[in-house]
Design a protein around this motif. Sequence first.
Motif, PDB file in Angstrom:
ATOM      1  N   ALA A  15       0.749   4.694   4.765  1.00 52.42           N
ATOM      2  CA  ALA A  15      -0.618   4.172   4.662  1.00 52.42           C
ATOM      3  C   ALA A  15      -0.901   3.200   5.805  1.00 52.42           C
ATOM      4  O   ALA A  15      -1.979   3.226   6.403  1.00 52.42           O
ATOM      5  CB  ALA A  15      -0.817   3.491   3.311  1.00 52.42           C
ATOM      6  N   PHE A  16       0.079   2.354   6.122  1.00 52.56           N
ATOM      7  CA  PHE A  16      -0.105   1.400   7.212  1.00 52.56           C
ATOM      8  C   PHE A  16      -0.277   2.124   8.543  1.00 52.56           C
ATOM      9  O   PHE A  16      -1.178   1.794   9.323  1.00 52.56           O
ATOM     10  CB  PHE A  16       1.074   0.428   7.284  1.00 52.56           C
ATOM     11  CG  PHE A  16       1.005  -0.493   8.458  1.00 52.56           C
ATOM     12  CD1 PHE A  16       0.109  -1.547   8.463  1.00 52.56           C
ATOM     13  CD2 PHE A  16       1.803  -0.284   9.569  1.00 52.56           C
ATOM     14  CE1 PHE A  16       0.018  -2.387   9.561  1.00 52.56           C
ATOM     15  CE2 PHE A  16       1.719  -1.123  10.656  1.00 52.56           C
ATOM     16  CZ  PHE A  16       0.822  -2.176  10.660  1.00 52.56           C
ATOM     17  N   ASP A  17       0.578   3.092   8.811  1.00 51.41           N
ATOM     18  CA  ASP A  17       0.468   3.849  10.067  1.00 51.41           C
ATOM     19  C   ASP A  17      -0.896   4.523  10.181  1.00 51.41           C
ATOM     20  O   ASP A  17      -1.518   4.514  11.248  1.00 51.41           O
ATOM     21  CB  ASP A  17       1.592   4.885  10.179  1.00 51.41           C
ATOM     22  CG  ASP A  17       2.953   4.252  10.419  1.00 51.41           C
ATOM     23  OD1 ASP A  17       3.010   3.050  10.783  1.00 51.41           O
ATOM     24  OD2 ASP A  17       3.967   4.954  10.218  1.00 51.41           O
ATOM     25  N   PHE A  18      -1.358   5.104   9.083  1.00 51.93           N
ATOM     26  CA  PHE A  18      -2.673   5.745   9.079  1.00 51.93           C
ATOM     27  C   PHE A  18      -3.771   4.717   9.317  1.00 51.93           C
ATOM     28  O   PHE A  18      -4.718   4.963  10.070  1.00 51.93           O
ATOM     29  CB  PHE A  18      -2.921   6.496   7.772  1.00 51.93           C
ATOM     30  CG  PHE A  18      -4.225   7.224   7.748  1.00 51.93           C
ATOM     31  CD1 PHE A  18      -4.347   8.461   8.358  1.00 51.93           C
ATOM     32  CD2 PHE A  18      -5.339   6.656   7.146  1.00 51.93           C
ATOM     33  CE1 PHE A  18      -5.569   9.131   8.360  1.00 51.93           C
ATOM     34  CE2 PHE A  18      -6.556   7.310   7.139  1.00 51.93           C
ATOM     35  CZ  PHE A  18      -6.680   8.552   7.752  1.00 51.93           C
ATOM     36  N   ALA A  19      -3.640   3.554   8.688  1.00 50.70           N
ATOM     37  CA  ALA A  19      -4.645   2.495   8.848  1.00 50.70           C
ATOM     38  C   ALA A  19      -4.718   2.027  10.298  1.00 50.70           C
ATOM     39  O   ALA A  19      -5.811   1.785  10.822  1.00 50.70           O
ATOM     40  CB  ALA A  19      -4.326   1.330   7.922  1.00 50.70           C
ATOM     41  N   VAL A  20      -3.571   1.901  10.943  1.00 50.94           N
ATOM     42  CA  VAL A  20      -3.548   1.479  12.346  1.00 50.94           C
ATOM     43  C   VAL A  20      -4.183   2.557  13.222  1.00 50.94           C
ATOM     44  O   VAL A  20      -5.004   2.252  14.095  1.00 50.94           O
ATOM     45  CB  VAL A  20      -2.105   1.158  12.802  1.00 50.94           C
ATOM     46  CG1 VAL A  20      -2.037   0.963  14.310  1.00 50.94           C
ATOM     47  CG2 VAL A  20      -1.583  -0.075  12.087  1.00 50.94           C
ATOM     48  N   GLU A  21      -3.805   3.817  12.993  1.00 46.04           N
ATOM     49  CA  GLU A  21      -4.354   4.919  13.781  1.00 46.04           C
ATOM     50  C   GLU A  21      -5.870   5.003  13.659  1.00 46.04           C
ATOM     51  O   GLU A  21      -6.565   5.286  14.624  1.00 46.04           O
ATOM     52  CB  GLU A  21      -3.737   6.252  13.349  1.00 46.04           C
ATOM     53  CG  GLU A  21      -2.328   6.461  13.802  1.00 46.04           C
ATOM     54  CD  GLU A  21      -1.736   7.763  13.258  1.00 46.04           C
ATOM     55  OE1 GLU A  21      -2.518   8.667  12.866  1.00 46.04           O
ATOM     56  OE2 GLU A  21      -0.502   7.863  13.216  1.00 46.04           O
ATOM     57  N   SER A  22      -6.372   4.783  12.442  1.00 48.45           N
ATOM     58  CA  SER A  22      -7.811   4.900  12.201  1.00 48.45           C
ATOM     59  C   SER A  22      -8.539   3.572  12.424  1.00 48.45           C
ATOM     60  O   SER A  22      -9.748   3.490  12.199  1.00 48.45           O
ATOM     61  CB  SER A  22      -8.076   5.418  10.791  1.00 48.45           C
ATOM     62  OG  SER A  22      -7.547   4.528   9.821  1.00 48.45           O
ATOM     63  N   ASN A  23      -7.799   2.549  12.858  1.00 45.42           N
ATOM     64  CA  ASN A  23      -8.368   1.229  13.146  1.00 45.42           C
ATOM     65  C   ASN A  23      -9.097   0.645  11.931  1.00 45.42           C
ATOM     66  O   ASN A  23     -10.178   0.086  12.050  1.00 45.42           O
ATOM     67  CB  ASN A  23      -9.298   1.306  14.358  1.00 45.42           C
ATOM     68  CG  ASN A  23      -9.477  -0.046  15.010  1.00 45.42           C
ATOM     69  OD1 ASN A  23      -8.630  -0.927  14.895  1.00 45.42           O
ATOM     70  ND2 ASN A  23     -10.595  -0.213  15.701  1.00 45.42           N
ATOM     71  N   ASN A  24      -8.479   0.796  10.767  1.00 46.24           N
ATOM     72  CA  ASN A  24      -9.042   0.303   9.509  1.00 46.24           C
ATOM     73  C   ASN A  24      -8.046  -0.535   8.734  1.00 46.24           C
ATOM     74  O   ASN A  24      -7.988  -0.459   7.516  1.00 46.24           O
ATOM     75  CB  ASN A  24      -9.479   1.475   8.615  1.00 46.24           C
ATOM     76  CG  ASN A  24     -10.833   2.006   8.976  1.00 46.24           C
ATOM     77  OD1 ASN A  24     -11.626   1.317   9.585  1.00 46.24           O
ATOM     78  ND2 ASN A  24     -11.095   3.240   8.590  1.00 46.24           N
ATOM     79  N   VAL A  25      -7.267  -1.334   9.397  1.00 51.52           N
ATOM     80  CA  VAL A  25      -6.196  -2.080   8.736  1.00 51.52           C
ATOM     81  C   VAL A  25      -6.747  -3.003   7.655  1.00 51.52           C
ATOM     82  O   VAL A  25      -6.219  -3.050   6.538  1.00 51.52           O
ATOM     83  CB  VAL A  25      -5.357  -2.869   9.766  1.00 51.52           C
ATOM     84  CG1 VAL A  25      -4.351  -3.765   9.086  1.00 51.52           C
ATOM     85  CG2 VAL A  25      -4.653  -1.903  10.713  1.00 51.52           C
ATOM     86  N   ASP A  26      -7.820  -3.733   7.952  1.00 52.64           N
ATOM     87  CA  ASP A  26      -8.350  -4.692   6.983  1.00 52.64           C
ATOM     88  C   ASP A  26      -8.922  -4.007   5.742  1.00 52.64           C
ATOM     89  O   ASP A  26      -8.699  -4.469   4.618  1.00 52.64           O
ATOM     90  CB  ASP A  26      -9.400  -5.590   7.634  1.00 52.64           C
ATOM     91  CG  ASP A  26      -8.792  -6.536   8.660  1.00 52.64           C
ATOM     92  OD1 ASP A  26      -7.614  -6.907   8.501  1.00 52.64           O
ATOM     93  OD2 ASP A  26      -9.499  -6.907   9.618  1.00 52.64           O
ATOM     94  N   SER A  27      -9.648  -2.909   5.928  1.00 56.64           N
ATOM     95  CA  SER A  27     -10.201  -2.226   4.755  1.00 56.64           C
ATOM     96  C   SER A  27      -9.092  -1.578   3.922  1.00 56.64           C
ATOM     97  O   SER A  27      -9.157  -1.569   2.689  1.00 56.64           O
ATOM     98  CB  SER A  27     -11.257  -1.197   5.166  1.00 56.64           C
ATOM     99  OG  SER A  27     -10.691  -0.169   5.931  1.00 56.64           O
ATOM    100  N   TRP A  28      -8.061  -1.066   4.582  1.00 56.59           N
ATOM    101  CA  TRP A  28      -6.919  -0.515   3.842  1.00 56.59           C
ATOM    102  C   TRP A  28      -6.186  -1.617   3.084  1.00 56.59           C
ATOM    103  O   TRP A  28      -5.734  -1.403   1.958  1.00 56.59           O
ATOM    104  CB  TRP A  28      -5.964   0.221   4.792  1.00 56.59           C
ATOM    105  CG  TRP A  28      -6.282   1.675   4.902  1.00 56.59           C
ATOM    106  CD1 TRP A  28      -7.123   2.268   5.792  1.00 56.59           C
ATOM    107  CD2 TRP A  28      -5.776   2.723   4.081  1.00 56.59           C
ATOM    108  NE1 TRP A  28      -7.163   3.617   5.579  1.00 56.59           N
ATOM    109  CE2 TRP A  28      -6.338   3.928   4.536  1.00 56.59           C
ATOM    110  CE3 TRP A  28      -4.890   2.764   3.015  1.00 56.59           C
ATOM    111  CZ2 TRP A  28      -6.063   5.155   3.945  1.00 56.59           C
ATOM    112  CZ3 TRP A  28      -4.598   3.990   2.428  1.00 56.59           C
ATOM    113  CH2 TRP A  28      -5.188   5.174   2.895  1.00 56.59           C
TER     114      TRP A  28
END
Length: 177
Positions: A15-28
């Motif tokens: 989930a973290f890797d996906f959040a970083v890739e999609s530039n959505n770390v805070d919303s994740w």
Amino acid sequence: MAEFTTIARPYAKAAFDFAVESNNVDSWLEMITFMGQVASDDAVVSMLKATTAANEAADLMIKIGGEQLNENGQNLMKVMAQNERLLVLPEVSVLFAEFVDAYKQQVDADVISATELNDAQQAELAASLEKRLGRKVKLNVSIDKSLVAGVIVRVEDLLIDGSIRGKLERLGNQLQS
């Protein structure tokens, strides 16, 4: 529990890797933190344990998550339900937050003070800790009048006891030696 951490780590990391890739770390982070809190509720745990079908468990979590879960968050709930891992969501939440802190090079510092710290004192303490740790510091301040005076700071494995109570205890131990 070490077993839950081992089970939760791959989900948190993916989930973290996906959040970083999609530039959505805070919303994740918000989404996973919320779902971790939901999954730690006793009523939800009971319902998840009683549900035998993976799709029913996923639907339950998606309905509870409501607007907090985007499409990718719903997919995570489905995958975790298929693998019967929804009960480790609280640990996934903790690990995900740790990954975010490391990514942002920040750390939480628990500060226990004998008296209320004003904004200037908090800023000075945060700056001092940031210099010492080489990372951005977020203070979580609480008050414990039993300290008499001073503060106790806990950051990960680091403990700084600058309280009068702590100093008196150390002095007493030295005198007994």
